[in-house]
Design a protein around this motif. Sequence first.
Motif, PDB file in Angstrom:
ATOM      1  N   THR A 180       0.828  -1.193   0.000  1.00 35.77           N
ATOM      2  CA  THR A 180       0.000   0.000   0.000  1.00 35.77           C
ATOM      3  C   THR A 180       0.867   1.248   0.000  1.00 35.77           C
ATOM      4  OG1 THR A 180      -1.663  -1.179   1.255  1.00 35.77           O
ATOM      5  CG2 THR A 180      -1.809   1.207   1.255  1.00 35.77           C
ATOM      6  N   THR A 181       0.505   2.222  -0.834  1.00 31.81           N
ATOM      7  CA  THR A 181       1.233   3.489  -0.813  1.00 31.81           C
ATOM      8  C   THR A 181       0.332   4.662  -0.490  1.00 31.81           C
ATOM      9  OG1 THR A 181       0.965   3.780  -3.184  1.00 31.81           O
ATOM     10  CG2 THR A 181       2.977   2.716  -2.438  1.00 31.81           C
ATOM     11  N   THR A 182      -0.963   4.563  -0.817  1.00 25.35           N
ATOM     12  CA  THR A 182      -1.882   5.656  -0.568  1.00 25.35           C
ATOM     13  C   THR A 182      -3.202   5.125  -0.025  1.00 25.35           C
ATOM     14  OG1 THR A 182      -0.938   6.898  -2.399  1.00 25.35           O
ATOM     15  CG2 THR A 182      -3.061   7.657  -1.579  1.00 25.35           C
ATOM     16  N   VAL A 183      -3.700   5.769   1.017  1.00 26.57           N
ATOM     17  CA  VAL A 183      -5.002   5.442   1.573  1.00 26.57           C
ATOM     18  C   VAL A 183      -5.815   6.718   1.591  1.00 26.57           C
ATOM     19  CG1 VAL A 183      -6.237   4.623   3.612  1.00 26.57           C
ATOM     20  CG2 VAL A 183      -4.041   3.609   3.016  1.00 26.57           C
ATOM     21  N   SER A 184      -6.977   6.706   0.940  1.00 26.40           N
ATOM     22  CA  SER A 184      -7.875   7.853   0.933  1.00 26.40           C
ATOM     23  C   SER A 184      -9.000   7.599   1.916  1.00 26.40           C
ATOM     24  CB  SER A 184      -8.472   8.072  -0.455  1.00 26.40           C
ATOM     25  OG  SER A 184      -7.445   8.348  -1.374  1.00 26.40           O
ATOM     26  N   ASP A 191      -0.822   3.335  -8.405  1.00 25.52           N
ATOM     27  CA  ASP A 191      -2.037   4.152  -8.314  1.00 25.52           C
ATOM     28  C   ASP A 191      -3.291   3.419  -8.758  1.00 25.52           C
ATOM     29  OD1 ASP A 191      -0.792   6.343  -7.178  1.00 25.52           O
ATOM     30  OD2 ASP A 191      -0.258   7.193  -9.115  1.00 25.52           O
ATOM     31  N   THR A 230       3.365   4.997   4.203  1.00 24.28           N
ATOM     32  CA  THR A 230       2.077   5.057   3.536  1.00 24.28           C
ATOM     33  C   THR A 230       1.504   6.460   3.655  1.00 24.28           C
ATOM     34  OG1 THR A 230       1.614   2.732   4.030  1.00 24.28           O
ATOM     35  CG2 THR A 230      -0.269   4.109   3.516  1.00 24.28           C
ATOM     36  N   ARG A 231       1.033   7.013   2.535  1.00 20.40           N
ATOM     37  CA  ARG A 231       0.409   8.331   2.547  1.00 20.40           C
ATOM     38  C   ARG A 231      -1.082   8.157   2.850  1.00 20.40           C
ATOM     39  NH1 ARG A 231       2.058  10.129  -3.293  1.00 20.40           N
ATOM     40  NH2 ARG A 231       1.680   7.933  -3.508  1.00 20.40           N
ATOM     41  N   ILE A 232      -1.599   9.007   3.728  1.00 19.99           N
ATOM     42  CA  ILE A 232      -3.012   8.970   4.072  1.00 19.99           C
ATOM     43  C   ILE A 232      -3.620  10.316   3.695  1.00 19.99           C
ATOM     44  CG2 ILE A 232      -4.715   8.680   5.900  1.00 19.99           C
ATOM     45  CD1 ILE A 232      -2.632   6.952   7.346  1.00 19.99           C
ATOM     46  N   ALA A 233      -4.578  10.302   2.781  1.00 20.87           N
ATOM     47  CA  ALA A 233      -5.236  11.526   2.331  1.00 20.87           C
ATOM     48  C   ALA A 233      -6.648  11.568   2.907  1.00 20.87           C
ATOM     49  CB  ALA A 233      -5.307  11.543   0.804  1.00 20.87           C
TER      50      ALA A 233
END
Length: 52
Positions: free
Chosen positions: A3-7, A24, A48-51
């Motif tokens: 996982t790299t991004t969690v929205s 992506d 991990t980036r969290i947006a």
Amino acid sequence: MNTTTVSVDLAKQVFAVCVGDAHDHGGKITVFNRVELLALLKTLPAGTRIAM
């Protein structure tokens, strides 16, 4: 898990979460309550980036 991004869509009682990978590619949207969201966030790898 790569996982790299969690929205996260913030709400008062539930949180809609979509997890994306290094390319992506998004997954399905899953709805969590507050306790479940915290448990999920604890399992994510460092970086991990969290947006929100």
